[in-house]
Scaffold this motif. Structure first.
Motif, PDB file in Angstrom:
ATOM      1  N   HIS A  79     -61.860  54.128  13.291  1.00 10.65           N
ATOM      2  CA  HIS A  79     -61.136  53.134  14.098  1.00 10.65           C
ATOM      3  C   HIS A  79     -59.894  53.762  14.730  1.00 10.65           C
ATOM      4  O   HIS A  79     -59.585  53.504  15.900  1.00 10.65           O
ATOM      5  CB  HIS A  79     -60.749  51.922  13.249  1.00 10.65           C
ATOM      6  CG  HIS A  79     -61.888  51.037  12.902  1.00 10.65           C
ATOM      7  ND1 HIS A  79     -62.630  50.349  13.836  1.00 10.65           N
ATOM      8  CD2 HIS A  79     -62.437  50.725  11.701  1.00 10.65           C
ATOM      9  CE1 HIS A  79     -63.578  49.657  13.244  1.00 10.65           C
ATOM     10  NE2 HIS A  79     -63.494  49.871  11.940  1.00 10.65           N
ATOM     11  N   THR A  80     -59.192  54.602  13.967  1.00 14.47           N
ATOM     12  CA  THR A  80     -58.017  55.291  14.500  1.00 14.47           C
ATOM     13  C   THR A  80     -58.407  56.214  15.645  1.00 14.47           C
ATOM     14  O   THR A  80     -57.747  56.255  16.683  1.00 14.47           O
ATOM     15  CB  THR A  80     -57.313  56.093  13.380  1.00 14.47           C
ATOM     16  OG1 THR A  80     -56.925  55.185  12.347  1.00 14.47           O
ATOM     17  CG2 THR A  80     -56.105  56.839  13.901  1.00 14.47           C
ATOM     18  N   TYR A  81     -59.493  56.939  15.461  1.00 14.41           N
ATOM     19  CA  TYR A  81     -59.970  57.846  16.501  1.00 14.41           C
ATOM     20  C   TYR A  81     -60.376  57.064  17.754  1.00 14.41           C
ATOM     21  O   TYR A  81     -60.041  57.468  18.874  1.00 14.41           O
ATOM     22  CB  TYR A  81     -61.147  58.674  15.984  1.00 14.41           C
ATOM     23  CG  TYR A  81     -61.717  59.604  17.013  1.00 14.41           C
ATOM     24  CD1 TYR A  81     -60.970  60.667  17.498  1.00 14.41           C
ATOM     25  CD2 TYR A  81     -62.998  59.431  17.504  1.00 14.41           C
ATOM     26  CE1 TYR A  81     -61.488  61.539  18.455  1.00 14.41           C
ATOM     27  CE2 TYR A  81     -63.526  60.293  18.454  1.00 14.41           C
ATOM     28  CZ  TYR A  81     -62.766  61.336  18.927  1.00 14.41           C
ATOM     29  OH  TYR A  81     -63.277  62.187  19.868  1.00 14.41           O
ATOM     30  N   ASN A  82     -61.062  55.941  17.577  1.00 12.48           N
ATOM     31  CA  ASN A  82     -61.455  55.124  18.728  1.00 12.48           C
ATOM     32  C   ASN A  82     -60.231  54.589  19.465  1.00 12.48           C
ATOM     33  O   ASN A  82     -60.237  54.513  20.698  1.00 12.48           O
ATOM     34  CB  ASN A  82     -62.373  53.986  18.293  1.00 12.48           C
ATOM     35  CG  ASN A  82     -63.781  54.464  18.041  1.00 12.48           C
ATOM     36  OD1 ASN A  82     -64.219  55.463  18.592  1.00 12.48           O
ATOM     37  ND2 ASN A  82     -64.506  53.754  17.196  1.00 12.48           N
ATOM     38  N   ALA A  83     -59.181  54.235  18.732  1.00 18.85           N
ATOM     39  CA  ALA A  83     -57.946  53.786  19.386  1.00 18.85           C
ATOM     40  C   ALA A  83     -57.334  54.933  20.201  1.00 18.85           C
ATOM     41  O   ALA A  83     -56.799  54.703  21.296  1.00 18.85           O
ATOM     42  CB  ALA A  83     -56.961  53.280  18.338  1.00 18.85           C
ATOM     43  N   THR A  84     -57.427  56.151  19.687  1.00 17.82           N
ATOM     44  CA  THR A  84     -56.936  57.314  20.429  1.00 17.82           C
ATOM     45  C   THR A  84     -57.734  57.505  21.713  1.00 17.82           C
ATOM     46  O   THR A  84     -57.165  57.768  22.773  1.00 17.82           O
ATOM     47  CB  THR A  84     -57.015  58.587  19.563  1.00 17.82           C
ATOM     48  OG1 THR A  84     -56.212  58.391  18.391  1.00 17.82           O
ATOM     49  CG2 THR A  84     -56.531  59.808  20.319  1.00 17.82           C
ATOM     50  N   LEU A  85     -59.055  57.367  21.629  1.00 16.69           N
ATOM     51  CA  LEU A  85     -59.886  57.487  22.831  1.00 16.69           C
ATOM     52  C   LEU A  85     -59.528  56.412  23.851  1.00 16.69           C
ATOM     53  O   LEU A  85     -59.474  56.691  25.052  1.00 16.69           O
ATOM     54  CB  LEU A  85     -61.367  57.385  22.463  1.00 16.69           C
ATOM     55  CG  LEU A  85     -61.931  58.528  21.624  1.00 16.69           C
ATOM     56  CD1 LEU A  85     -63.410  58.277  21.321  1.00 16.69           C
ATOM     57  CD2 LEU A  85     -61.734  59.861  22.299  1.00 16.69           C
ATOM     58  N   ASP A  86     -59.263  55.189  23.387  1.00 12.50           N
ATOM     59  CA  ASP A  86     -58.834  54.119  24.299  1.00 12.50           C
ATOM     60  C   ASP A  86     -57.509  54.488  24.965  1.00 12.50           C
ATOM     61  O   ASP A  86     -57.314  54.242  26.160  1.00 12.50           O
ATOM     62  CB  ASP A  86     -58.691  52.792  23.551  1.00 12.50           C
ATOM     63  CG  ASP A  86     -60.013  52.213  23.097  1.00 12.50           C
ATOM     64  OD1 ASP A  86     -61.073  52.628  23.627  1.00 12.50           O
ATOM     65  OD2 ASP A  86     -59.996  51.345  22.199  1.00 12.50           O
ATOM     66  N   GLY A  87     -56.594  55.076  24.196  1.00 10.03           N
ATOM     67  CA  GLY A  87     -55.309  55.503  24.752  1.00 10.03           C
ATOM     68  C   GLY A  87     -55.475  56.589  25.794  1.00 10.03           C
ATOM     69  O   GLY A  87     -54.796  56.592  26.824  1.00 10.03           O
ATOM     70  N   ARG A  88     -56.376  57.517  25.539  1.00 12.10           N
ATOM     71  CA  ARG A  88     -56.648  58.568  26.522  1.00 12.10           C
ATOM     72  C   ARG A  88     -57.188  57.970  27.810  1.00 12.10           C
ATOM     73  O   ARG A  88     -56.766  58.338  28.907  1.00 12.10           O
ATOM     74  CB  ARG A  88     -57.670  59.559  25.975  1.00 12.10           C
ATOM     75  CG  ARG A  88     -57.149  60.486  24.935  1.00 12.10           C
ATOM     76  CD  ARG A  88     -58.247  61.406  24.467  1.00 12.10           C
ATOM     77  NE  ARG A  88     -57.810  62.243  23.372  1.00 12.10           N
ATOM     78  CZ  ARG A  88     -58.596  63.024  22.685  1.00 12.10           C
ATOM     79  NH1 ARG A  88     -59.887  63.099  22.986  1.00 12.10           N
ATOM     80  NH2 ARG A  88     -58.123  63.756  21.701  1.00 12.10           N
ATOM     81  N   GLN A  89     -58.131  57.066  27.666  1.00  7.54           N
ATOM     82  CA  GLN A  89     -58.736  56.460  28.849  1.00  7.54           C
ATOM     83  C   GLN A  89     -57.683  55.691  29.644  1.00  7.54           C
ATOM     84  O   GLN A  89     -57.625  55.776  30.866  1.00  7.54           O
ATOM     85  CB  GLN A  89     -59.879  55.533  28.456  1.00  7.54           C
ATOM     86  CG  GLN A  89     -60.557  54.902  29.651  1.00  7.54           C
ATOM     87  CD  GLN A  89     -61.756  54.063  29.257  1.00  7.54           C
ATOM     88  OE1 GLN A  89     -62.232  54.114  28.137  1.00  7.54           O
ATOM     89  NE2 GLN A  89     -62.244  53.284  30.196  1.00  7.54           N
TER      90      GLN A  89
END
Length: 120
Positions: A79-89
Motif C-alpha cells: 500500500h505504501t509503494y502504491n501511494a508512492t506510485l500515485d505520487g509519482r504520477q
C-alpha cells in the motif's frame, strides 16, 4: 493527449511523427520520447517491495481477514509503494500539464551561468 498508461498524458497516436528536434532533449533527466523522468520521485521505493513474496494461501487469508502479522506487514508495504506510485504520477502529470520543464531548464541555465558572471 491520450491517456494510454493509467492517466499519464501521452502523445495522440495520430500525431506521432518524426523524431523531435534535438531541442527536445535539452532537459537533463527528462526522456521526452518516453514522457518520463530518468530518476523518479522517491526512486528508492522499489527496494521496499523488491523482496516481498507471498506463499500460497496468504492472499486468501487477507481476503478472509485472518492474515498473519507478517502478511499484514507485506500488504502495508505494498500500500505504501502504491501511494508512492500515485505520487509519482501526480508529479509527472503536474510537470507535463503545466509545462514546468521550461521553468526547470531556465533555472538550471541561470544557476550554470551565475557562477561565471560572479567570477568576471
Amino acid at each position: 493527449r491520450n491517456s494510454s498508461s493509467g492517466g499519464v498524458p501521452g502523445p495522440d497516436p495520430s500525431e506521432v511523427g518524426p523524431r523531435p528536434p534535438e531541442e527536445e532533449f535539452r532537459y537533463q533527466g527528462w526522456m521526452p520520447l518516453r514522457q518520463e523522468f530518468d530518476v523518479e520521485w522517491e526512486d528508492e521505493a522499489e527496494a521496499l517491495v523488491s523482496e516481498i513474496e507471498f506463499v500460497p494461501g496468504e492472499l486468501e487469508a487477507v481476503e478472509a481477514g485472518v492474515a498473519s502479522t507478517e502478511t499484514r506487514e507485506k500488504m502495508q508495504k505494498l500500500h505504501t509503494y502504491n501511494a508512492t506510485l500515485d505520487g509519482r504520477q501526480w508529479r509527472h502529470e503536474l510537470v507535463v500539464a503545466r509545462d514546468l520543464l521550461d521553468d526547470v531548464h531556465e533555472q538550471i541555465e541561470i544557476e550554470r551561468i551565475a557562477p561565471v558572471a560572479e567570477v568576471a
